[in-house]
Design an enzyme around this catalytic site. Structure first.
Site, PDB file in Angstrom:
ATOM      1  CG  ASP A  98      -1.880   0.891   1.638  1.00 13.33           C
ATOM      2  OD1 ASP A  98      -2.144   0.924   0.433  1.00 13.33           O
ATOM      3  OD2 ASP A  98      -2.224   0.974   2.224  1.00 13.33           O
ATOM      4  CE  LYS A 156      -5.870  -0.368  -1.070  1.00  8.17           C
ATOM      5  NZ  LYS A 156      -5.911  -0.616   0.394  1.00  8.17           N
ATOM      6  CG  ASP A 197      -7.179  -7.431   8.950  1.00  9.72           C
ATOM      7  OD1 ASP A 197      -6.034  -6.781   8.355  1.00  9.72           O
ATOM      8  OD2 ASP A 197      -8.005  -6.550  10.133  1.00  9.72           O
ATOM      9  NE  ARG A 199      -6.725 -11.306  10.458  1.00 11.53           N
ATOM     10  CZ  ARG A 199      -5.790  -9.642  10.145  1.00 11.53           C
ATOM     11  NH1 ARG A 199      -5.018  -9.995   8.640  1.00 11.53           N
ATOM     12  NH2 ARG A 199      -5.020  -9.791  11.078  1.00 11.53           N
ATOM     13  CG  PHE A 253      -9.930  -1.193   4.037  1.00  9.76           C
ATOM     14  CD1 PHE A 253      -8.580  -0.612   3.859  1.00  9.76           C
ATOM     15  CD2 PHE A 253     -10.756  -2.114   4.172  1.00  9.76           C
ATOM     16  CE1 PHE A 253      -8.057  -1.252   4.895  1.00  9.76           C
ATOM     17  CE2 PHE A 253      -9.896  -2.539   5.028  1.00  9.76           C
ATOM     18  CZ  PHE A 253      -8.872  -2.601   5.788  1.00  9.76           C
TER      19      PHE A 253
END
Ligand code: IMP
Ligand code: MG
Length: 180
Positions: free
Chosen positions: A102, A130, A158, A164, A151
């Site tokens: 990320d 991402k 999670d 998860r 997201f």
């Protein structure tokens, strides 16, 4: 479809095919060599378990727990090692695995930490990238899928510890965020 999921990005079948492809690539790239896989708990467990089964080489498996403190949504960038590796990695090829890259802070920090043990090499593998959120020049060596700035949960990823075990990767409904 799960009631809290807005959209499925990658089905179980699509993930499996991609993981197979990544395993074949890693097997080819490290032909004739051994690998120590260092997997980041907890998010990378599903990806690590499936990917390592598709790597046709001698593999040793180790885990780290890295946690960022501060406001995670703004990405504090302070990465704390809660559990370090047990394996001796000096002179060995290391593949560091996470679920997603990320901001890039986790992989950057952890790969630099691993380098201090003098491994032969450190490469990184993630299922998701991402890229829009990157704050440094870190990039993973092996990337499954590029994703938009949304997201996502499932297949190890999670939201506040939940979701998860969803077998697919999907975008969470905005209403779910609002409730927390
Ligand atoms: P980075 O240090 O910002 O690259 O963050 C990597 C970590 O952030 C991953 O190991 C995940 O735990 C978490 N993360 C980033 N994006 C998402 C997401 O969309 N869903 C779930 N976890 C995420
Ligand atoms: Mg994580």
């Amino acid at each position: 479809m799960h009631k809290d999921i807005k959209e499925v990005l990658f089905s179980e079948e699509v993930i499996a095919a991609k993981v197979q492809e990544m395993g074949a690539q890693i097997t080819a790239d490290y032909a004739g060599q051994k690998l120590i896989v260092v997997s980041l708990l907890k998010g990378a467990v599903y990806f690590t378990a499936d990917l390592t089964k598709k790597i046709d080489l001698p593999v040793r498996l180790d885990f780290m727990i890295a946690s960022s403190y501060g406001d995670e949504s703004i990405s504090a960038g302070n990465i704390n090692v809660i559990k370090d590796i047990d394996e001796k990695i000096a002179g060995k090829h290391v593949l560091l695995i996470d679920d997603i890259i990320d901001t890039g802070l986790t992989l950057d920090k952890i790969s630099k930490l691993l380098e201090t043990h003098h491994p032969l090499s450190v490469k990184t593998a993630v299922l998701l990238d991402k890229g829009a959120r990157r704050v440094n020049n870190m990039n993973a060596d092996y990337v499954g899928f590029e994703i938009p700035d949304e997201f996502v949960v499932g297949y190890g990823l999670d939201f506040a510890g939940d979701y998860r075990n969803l077998p697919f990767i999907g975008i969470l409904k905005p209403a779910v965020f609002a409730k927390k």
